[in-house]
Design an enzyme around this catalytic site. Structure first.
Site, short mmCIF file in Angstrom:
data_model
loop_
_atom_site.label_atom_id
_atom_site.label_comp_id
_atom_site.label_asym_id
_atom_site.label_seq_id
_atom_site.Cartn_x
_atom_site.Cartn_y
_atom_site.Cartn_z
N SER A 146 0.85 -1.19 0.00
CA SER A 146 0.00 0.00 0.00
C SER A 146 0.89 1.23 0.00
CB SER A 146 -0.89 0.00 1.25
OG SER A 146 -1.52 1.25 1.43
N TYR A 149 -1.77 -0.59 10.36
CA TYR A 149 -1.84 -1.10 8.99
C TYR A 149 -0.61 -0.65 8.21
CZ TYR A 149 -3.52 -1.58 4.15
OH TYR A 149 -3.65 -1.89 2.83
#
Length: 264
Positions: A140, A153
């Site tokens: 990501s 995350y």
């Protein structure tokens, strides 16, 4: 996208994709099948997985002990080889790091980091024996610049990125490559599947600016075919990452404002 010599022609290749029942994983499966690849999909939702035309389905939970090795062994048994592994499955957690459930955090790291590691450990011996293969880890942009509403995350995706970079160096000369994918905002069910918390309103309402799973999959396939080392999609992500490194105080201030409006 920085390139190296490990270019791949997808036609005829056997590809194992995790999280293949929806979103980026499903879009990758469709894009690669269109290129002539033989695709094996892993996901927990058996009904969705088996409904995908032309896909070899292996339903199951990647966080269950032994399932990663089973998925790779089953792929090789069915298809005779494994050429590309796409570690796409992942999950998010919006809770602040100082308040987050440790159980949820462990669960997230199990899926975002430990499952790709287990799959890679199962796949690489087959690929080395073939003298060719590619590990694709879907991280990501949060693994390139920490997003404070997704701190843990981000940490899991930073870890996945570091693992990918080290793996590439470890496998140098073996014929097996490693590619990192860092998507920005993609229009998927990510926010509805998170383990807890919610994003800032401005982020939630920015969904109209998101790229589609199909656009993300197209960038991934281009990266595979070109032998890319890292894929950021959309390409604007490179500018954001550069700004975070060159102008950290300014970027931090913007991120802090977003996070403070969320926490207020």
């Amino acid at each position: 996208m920085a390139c190296y010599s490990h270019q791949v022609n997808c036609a005829g290749k056997v590809v194992l994709i995790t999280g293949a029942s929806e979103g980026i994983g499903l879009a990758c499966a469709e894009a690669l099948r269109a290129r002539g690849a033989q695709v094996v999909g892993v996901a927990r939702n058996e009904a969705k997985l088996r409904a995908i035309a032309g896909l070899h389905a292996i339903p199951g939970d990647l966080t269950e002990p032994g399932f990663a090795a089973h998925a790779v062994a089953e792929t090789v048994s069915r298809c005779g080889r494994l050429d590309i592994l796409i570690n796409n499955a992942g999950i998010g957690l919006y809770a602040p790091s100082w308040q987050a459930s440790l159980d949820d955090t462990r669960r997230m790291f199990e899926l975002n980091l430990m499952a790709p590691l287990a799959l890679t450990q199962a796949a690489v011996p087959h690929m080395r024996a073939q003298g060719a293969g590619l590990i694709v880890n879907v991280g990501s942009i949060a693994g390139k610049m920490t997003l404070p509403w997704l701190t843990l995350y981000s940490a899991s995706k930073y870890a996945l990125g570091s693992f990918t970079d080290g793996l590439r160096l470890e496998l140098a000369g073996s014929g097996v490559g490693a590619m990192l994918v860092c998507p920005g905002y993609v229009s998927t069910g990510f926010q509805s599947h998170v383990l807890g918390g919610r994003p800032p309103a401005k982020i939630f309402h920015a969904r109209g600016m998101a790229i589609t799973p199909e656009q993300c999959a197209a960038a991934i396939v281009r990266g595979i075919e070109r032998g890319s080392r890292t894929v950021l999609t959309p390409s604007l992500g490179w500018a954001l990452v550069a700004a975070a490194r060159l102008l950290p105080r300014i970027v931090d201030a913007q991120l802090r404002r977003l996070n403070e409006s969320h926490s207020a």
